[in-house]
Write a protein that holds these residues in place. Sequence first.
Motif: not given
Length: 840
Positions: A322-325, A447-449, A454-458, A792-797
Amino acid sequence: MEAMEELSQLSESIRQAASLLADDDPSDDTAPRRPSTFLNAVVLGNVGSGKSAVLNSLIGHPVLPTGENGATRAPIVVDLQREPGLSTKSIVLQIDSKSQQVSASALRHSLQDRLSKSVSGRGRSDEILLKLRTSTAPPLKLIDLPGLDQRAVDDSMINDYAGHNDAILLVVIPAVQAAEVASSRAIRLAKDIDPDGSRTIGILSKIDQADGDAKTIACVQALLLNKGPKNLPDIEWVALVGQSVAIASAQSGSVGSENSLETAWQAEAETLKSILTGAPHSKLGRVSLVSTIAKQIRKRMKVRLPNLLTGLQGKSQMVQAELARLGESMVQSPEGTRAVALELCREFEDKFLAHITSGEGSGWKIVASFEGKFPDRIKQLPLDRHFDLNNVKRIVLEADGYQPYLISPEKGLRSLIKIVLDMAKEPSRLCVDEVHRVLLDIVNASANATPGLGRYPPFKREVVAIASNALDSFKSDAKKMVVALVDMERAFVPAQHFIRLVQRRMERQRREDEMKNRPSKKGQESEQSVTNRASSPQTKSEQAGGSSKPTKEKPSPDKDTKEGPNLQVAGPAGEITAGYLLKKSAKTNGWSRRWFVLNEKSGKLGYTKKQEERHFRGVITLEECNLEEVDEEEPSKSLKDSKKANGPEKGPSLVFKITNRVAYKTVLKAHSAVVLKAESTADKVEWVNKIKAVIQSKGGSFKAANTEGGPLKQSQTDSSTDAMIRRPADPEEELRWMSQEVRGYVEAVLNSLAANVPKAIVLCQVEKAKEDMLNQLYSSISGQSNAKIEELLQEDHNAKRRREKYQKQSSLLSKLTRQLSIHDNRAAASSYSNDSPEWS
């Protein structure tokens, strides 16, 4: 006591490990804590057996009421925490988050008052919970149950506290009842709960009261030596006086010594040694009881550790995956931020190309649009309505204006072609829109794959927006391209097509004239033959009846007719005809003998090289063809004149030709015409009649050969052409025939567009998406400022919290695995050693 502290730490590690395996956060104080029962000690015994005194001895303070007035009427749970910094006299009572120092007597009197007010009889009393911190007690959770001979005690209460798999059972039996220990209810309950006796400890209390009773002392010593009754479970036994704590408390109150408890416990051990002279010293006194409890707890932990370690290893692998993902945390620098952005673009590029080229995503839908919806829309164009004779008349009339056409309505026909071809623009645009939607779906799916996006929605939204804008521009270019293809066909119509219209009209008129003049020619020929016979002289033999010589000299065509065709017929209704024909090669201009099979039902004519072959080398679809009889290649003029002078002329031609109705289409493979030759006149007549029937049933035409001489043929052609030119034709019939020819041309152009429009779409949309769109993505991201990229690289909380959670779990898993592995190795080593205690 140090061993018990180690067990307390190990118990906490096991609790944390169990919480991790249950996907709980052990460090979250707000979440409910998963209880650990390794350090639970449940006391079982009858009223007056000395249960509370045994627990007071473990606590080190007389906090529990004892004696006749202090009988336990409700479950008392004492949660002990050892704090070495406190004095031996101090007791700290913890209530919620507050701590209060109390005396043992005050606490005992408070408990006595609560017990006296508790519910008696058949009703079940509420639990009393105490959290105490002392320097004298081991870190255990002691549970004092009411006497088993009371009405308030039932099986459900006992199972609630003693039914846990790892709780230690302390069965208290008074020394005076040692002889009847096998019939004790407490022993029977312990055996039911713990059949193998791995977590049960027997305590023989009040040994001092049995001093002088030799029989009782003997029974006690037998139990301590594990020589009790055979039906007794194999459990550990410990002997206690039970009043050592009360004596030490009284001494400390009068003398004020800090070491009064240790002195009292040593005195208790010496007293037991003097009474039980034959018993092992390791089973006498309070210190021995604590060691025995620690030993039993170790055994229970030893059983649990292997499975727990296996679960932790599997959990660790899952956490690492999971950490690698989720990826590592972003480097907080302008260069690191830009590098992360470009790496995410590369990941998106790999996913996009995989989706569009390998069929992993929706790339197959592009081909489905080219091969399915687009050709269907082309075929569904209302050609019948536009080529209706009334509509053609209207367009021709409007196109010519006040001055009608002279020979051919070229202007009107060109206008009709433009109007019909213009309808192909809408299906082409719709095909472009469909491919555009498929490409947008592929962009979103890619994009979804992409895990990093997925870590950076913006940033993900920015990538999708850039790609979508590029695809929009490609869509506009593709629409311009396909419209230009249609306009190209509309703008230029080959002049040869209209020239062929006039030529075919003249040929058709000549054939009609020949058909009308054929009966009169036959009448003239019959009259001429009668005249010739009447005027020719006859020999005597002919007058007398003739001879057989003229019969022998009958012409060969009559002989062929009598012999009949040499063909094979098959099928229920004789619809299959097979036989040999000579096929003319387009390359060598020579003839090859082939086996032909005609299926009149399906309208197909196929051929093989040999009759035995099962698979056709070529198949002609007759419903799209015309049939024409042609003359064989004639020799030179001098040779022809010599043949005329020396002998009869050659017989009828055996050659016929199959062509497509539309001049631009092929008949067989890449050939626009197939020339065949029969082996005999009868075979030719049979083949031509059957093929002609199939072609004419599908709307095709048949053109017969002209067998008359050259000069006469030329004169007749000239005279019929002059007659056609002089005689006015039927305008409506001519217009119908022209509209059919124009329709054939339009259908050929539409088929060409159906093949070329997908090529233009692939060039303008798909190929540009694979190259130009990705180049625009890189250039657009690279052109952004560092501040914009950081924004843009604001990570998803949620992703950030999950990474922190898994990082914490990974660290804790490593720590717990290391600690538990050490204890597991110690346990394995101690099982091979008989000299040292377990986990020393």
